[in-house]
Scaffold this motif. Structure first.
Motif, short mmCIF file in Angstrom:
data_model
loop_
_atom_site.label_atom_id
_atom_site.label_comp_id
_atom_site.label_asym_id
_atom_site.label_seq_id
_atom_site.Cartn_x
_atom_site.Cartn_y
_atom_site.Cartn_z
N SER A 61 42.24 18.58 40.78
CA SER A 61 43.06 19.65 40.19
C SER A 61 44.53 19.43 40.50
O SER A 61 45.36 20.30 40.23
CB SER A 61 42.60 21.02 40.72
N ASP A 93 41.88 19.96 34.13
CA ASP A 93 41.06 21.16 34.21
C ASP A 93 39.59 20.75 34.03
O ASP A 93 38.95 21.08 33.04
CB ASP A 93 41.47 22.17 33.14
N LYS A 134 45.44 21.79 32.17
CA LYS A 134 46.12 23.05 32.48
C LYS A 134 47.61 22.95 32.16
O LYS A 134 48.27 23.97 31.93
CB LYS A 134 45.96 23.40 33.96
N GLY A 166 52.00 24.43 29.15
CA GLY A 166 51.11 25.08 30.12
C GLY A 166 51.76 25.22 31.48
O GLY A 166 52.92 25.62 31.59
#
Length: 184
Positions: A61, A93, A134, A166
């Protein structure tokens, strides 16, 4: 298609006052047509074809950054080259993209008649679409022959464009982290 393009290059060469039958120019229309087909091959490619299933499950992540991807494109205004490098950062993600696919995505959009600003956005959008990341950041630095060889003739000029999507746009620490990677 090569024959059709070749005829147009022949007409262009004659229009600038050259002798198309001169030894050095005999095969130039055919070579120029093949070069143009190569330089615009991005029109015949798709994101699905480029990615080719190379999206992998991952628990990571944290930000992933790919720097200094060489690019060669042609400006849509003068059909002259612009040459530079692309930096990409994304926050996965649950899925990561195979490393070589980033360069292939850059090439797919670079191998079209372009303006740098649009290409930057197209690359960012494609990475979001392929990975569901993300956040994505793309920075392109390039030198444009249309500004260096003609017009204002500024040899040391370059252009930097960026697109942040994002978390890379909305989260200042993520944005700063990416920009720090790009500066180093």
């Amino acid at each position: 298609m090569t024959d059709h393009l070749s005829e147009h290059y022949k007409a262009i060469i004659e229009s600038v006052g050259e002798d198309i039958h001169r030894d050095g120019l005999l095969d130039t229309p055919k070579r120029a047509a093949k070069a143009m087909q190569f330089l615009t091959k991005g029109y015949s490619q798709s994101l699905e074809e480029i990615v080719n299933g190379a999206v992998f499950e991952s628990d990571i992540s944290e930000m992933v950054v790919i720097k200094d991807i060489e690019l060669y494109s042609m400006c849509e205004h003068h059909m002259l080259p612009f040459i530079g490098k692309c930096h990409i950062g994304y926050i996965p993600d649950g899925k990561v993209l195979g490393l070589s696919k980033f360069a292939r995505i850059v090439d797919m959009f670079a191998r079209r008649l372009q303006i740098q600003e649009n290409m930057t956005k197209q690359i960012a959008d494609a990475i979001i679409e392929a990975t569901g990341a993300k956040g994505v950041a793309v920075v392109i630095e390039a030198k444009h022959m249309c500004m260096m060889m003609r017009g204002v003739e500024k040899q040391n000029s370059s252009m930097t464009s960026s697109v942040m999507l994002g978390m890379m746009r909305d989260n200042q620490p993520s944005r700063d982290e990416f920009l720090q990677f790009v500066r180093n």
